[in-house]
Design a protein around this motif. Sequence first.
Motif, short mmCIF file in Angstrom:
data_model
loop_
_atom_site.label_atom_id
_atom_site.label_comp_id
_atom_site.label_asym_id
_atom_site.label_seq_id
_atom_site.Cartn_x
_atom_site.Cartn_y
_atom_site.Cartn_z
N ASP A 128 51.03 72.42 13.46
CA ASP A 128 49.76 72.96 13.92
C ASP A 128 49.20 72.05 15.01
OD1 ASP A 128 47.46 74.83 13.60
OD2 ASP A 128 46.42 72.96 13.14
N CYS A 129 48.61 72.70 16.02
CA CYS A 129 47.95 71.96 17.10
C CYS A 129 46.62 72.63 17.39
CB CYS A 129 48.83 71.95 18.36
SG CYS A 129 48.09 71.07 19.77
N SER A 130 45.61 71.85 17.75
CA SER A 130 44.28 72.39 17.99
C SER A 130 44.12 72.99 19.38
CB SER A 130 43.22 71.30 17.77
OG SER A 130 43.42 70.22 18.68
N CYS A 131 45.18 73.02 20.19
CA CYS A 131 45.09 73.58 21.53
C CYS A 131 45.08 75.11 21.48
CB CYS A 131 46.27 73.09 22.38
SG CYS A 131 47.82 73.96 22.07
N PRO A 132 44.69 75.78 22.58
CA PRO A 132 44.64 77.25 22.58
C PRO A 132 45.98 77.91 22.90
CG PRO A 132 43.74 76.40 24.63
CD PRO A 132 44.04 75.20 23.78
N GLY A 175 53.36 59.72 28.81
CA GLY A 175 52.48 58.92 27.97
C GLY A 175 51.23 59.66 27.53
N GLN A 176 51.32 61.01 27.39
CA GLN A 176 50.16 61.80 27.01
C GLN A 176 49.85 61.72 25.51
OE1 GLN A 176 49.37 62.26 30.59
NE2 GLN A 176 48.10 63.57 29.29
N VAL A 177 50.81 61.25 24.71
CA VAL A 177 50.57 61.12 23.27
C VAL A 177 49.83 59.81 23.02
CG1 VAL A 177 51.63 61.01 20.98
CG2 VAL A 177 52.63 62.49 22.75
N LEU A 178 48.69 59.90 22.40
CA LEU A 178 47.85 58.72 22.18
C LEU A 178 48.21 57.96 20.92
CD1 LEU A 178 44.38 60.30 23.12
CD2 LEU A 178 45.98 59.05 24.59
N SER A 179 48.60 58.68 19.86
CA SER A 179 48.90 58.01 18.59
C SER A 179 49.76 58.92 17.74
CB SER A 179 47.61 57.67 17.83
OG SER A 179 46.91 58.85 17.48
N ILE A 180 50.56 58.29 16.88
CA ILE A 180 51.36 59.01 15.88
C ILE A 180 51.28 58.22 14.57
CG2 ILE A 180 53.65 59.83 15.18
CD1 ILE A 180 54.41 60.09 18.07
N ARG A 184 41.72 68.98 28.57
CA ARG A 184 40.36 68.89 28.06
C ARG A 184 40.02 67.44 27.75
NH1 ARG A 184 39.88 73.97 23.79
NH2 ARG A 184 40.04 75.64 25.35
N ARG A 185 38.73 67.16 27.74
CA ARG A 185 38.29 65.78 27.51
C ARG A 185 38.68 65.30 26.11
NH1 ARG A 185 34.96 62.73 30.30
NH2 ARG A 185 34.32 64.52 31.56
N THR A 186 38.56 66.18 25.13
CA THR A 186 38.89 65.80 23.75
C THR A 186 40.38 65.98 23.49
OG1 THR A 186 36.70 66.52 23.00
CG2 THR A 186 38.42 66.26 21.32
N PRO A 187 41.08 64.95 23.02
CA PRO A 187 42.52 65.09 22.73
C PRO A 187 42.77 66.14 21.66
CG PRO A 187 41.88 62.78 22.80
CD PRO A 187 40.61 63.57 22.80
N TYR A 188 43.93 66.75 21.72
CA TYR A 188 44.31 67.74 20.73
C TYR A 188 44.87 67.06 19.49
CZ TYR A 188 43.89 70.99 24.63
OH TYR A 188 43.42 71.73 25.69
N ALA A 189 44.57 67.64 18.33
CA ALA A 189 45.05 67.12 17.05
C ALA A 189 46.31 67.88 16.66
CB ALA A 189 43.98 67.27 15.98
N VAL A 190 47.36 67.12 16.36
CA VAL A 190 48.66 67.68 16.01
C VAL A 190 49.01 67.26 14.58
CG1 VAL A 190 51.15 67.53 16.46
CG2 VAL A 190 49.55 67.81 18.36
N VAL A 191 49.51 68.21 13.79
CA VAL A 191 49.96 67.93 12.43
C VAL A 191 51.33 68.56 12.23
CG1 VAL A 191 49.46 68.10 9.95
CG2 VAL A 191 47.58 67.95 11.60
#
Length: 266
Positions: free
Chosen positions: A147-151, A64-69, A84-91
């Motif tokens: 694309d994902c904002s994670c490192p 359940g780590q995905v917050l929204s789609i 990280r505290r800020t969720p990653y943005a996925v496109v």
Amino acid sequence: MAWFDDFEHGYGHPGPIRVEGGLRARSKRGSIGSTWWSRRFIDILERVCDKGRLSRGRAYARQGQVLSIDLEAGEVRAAVQGSRRTPYAVVVRIEAFGESRWAELEAAVAAQAVHRARLLAGEMPPEIEELFAAAGVDLFPRDLDMDCSCPDWGFPCKHLSAVLYLLAEAFDDDPFLVLAWRGRTREQLLGSLAADRPAEPPAVADVPFAERLADFYAPGASVHRPERRPAAAAPGLLLRVFPPPADLGQALAPAYDRLGERPEEP
């Protein structure tokens, strides 16, 4: 430690921050996706993506780590909670077809009565993939612009993988999301197919069987239901309806006219 910030294994990292109310995959183990169209999407992913990150992505999807789609024409946007505290943005982007292409595809679907009927009934016929291919396009994307904002430098990372697996389960629930991603919503497609409904057959009077008992088994006219002779066909009508080869038309015209004449009274 930034490069390893969200690795849930190794380096003593505690793993992702657990969330409440996240989107959770129904599948608890094994593969994800139960219908032919969601499995088709997953098969494409599993052929081209890193198997290790796909496995970790399934774990994220089940935790359940995905917050929204959010899905719209040509694009899926999602938020995934990592460590990280800020969720990653996925496109995830694919090609959305334009109006002219969709007009061609809708005409092809409408021409196939069975495909059209199944779509109007809320089903996705397997043959629709071949129909798209015949029009020179793919129903399911071969290339995903992701694309994902994670490192994480892997492709796709586990956050992207989690989103793609949950997207496959969403396709299970609503096959029209596959088409909406390509640029046609359920309402648009079904509205177009309904508008292309063929003309209704002429109405035929329904006579109750009880009223036909007197003459139902009679070979012809009866005293209860006099015979109604059809009117004679107009001269040349049969030639226009069933045209013979051009060089025979003149020779056959007298015979066609005689076929349309009213028979003489006995």
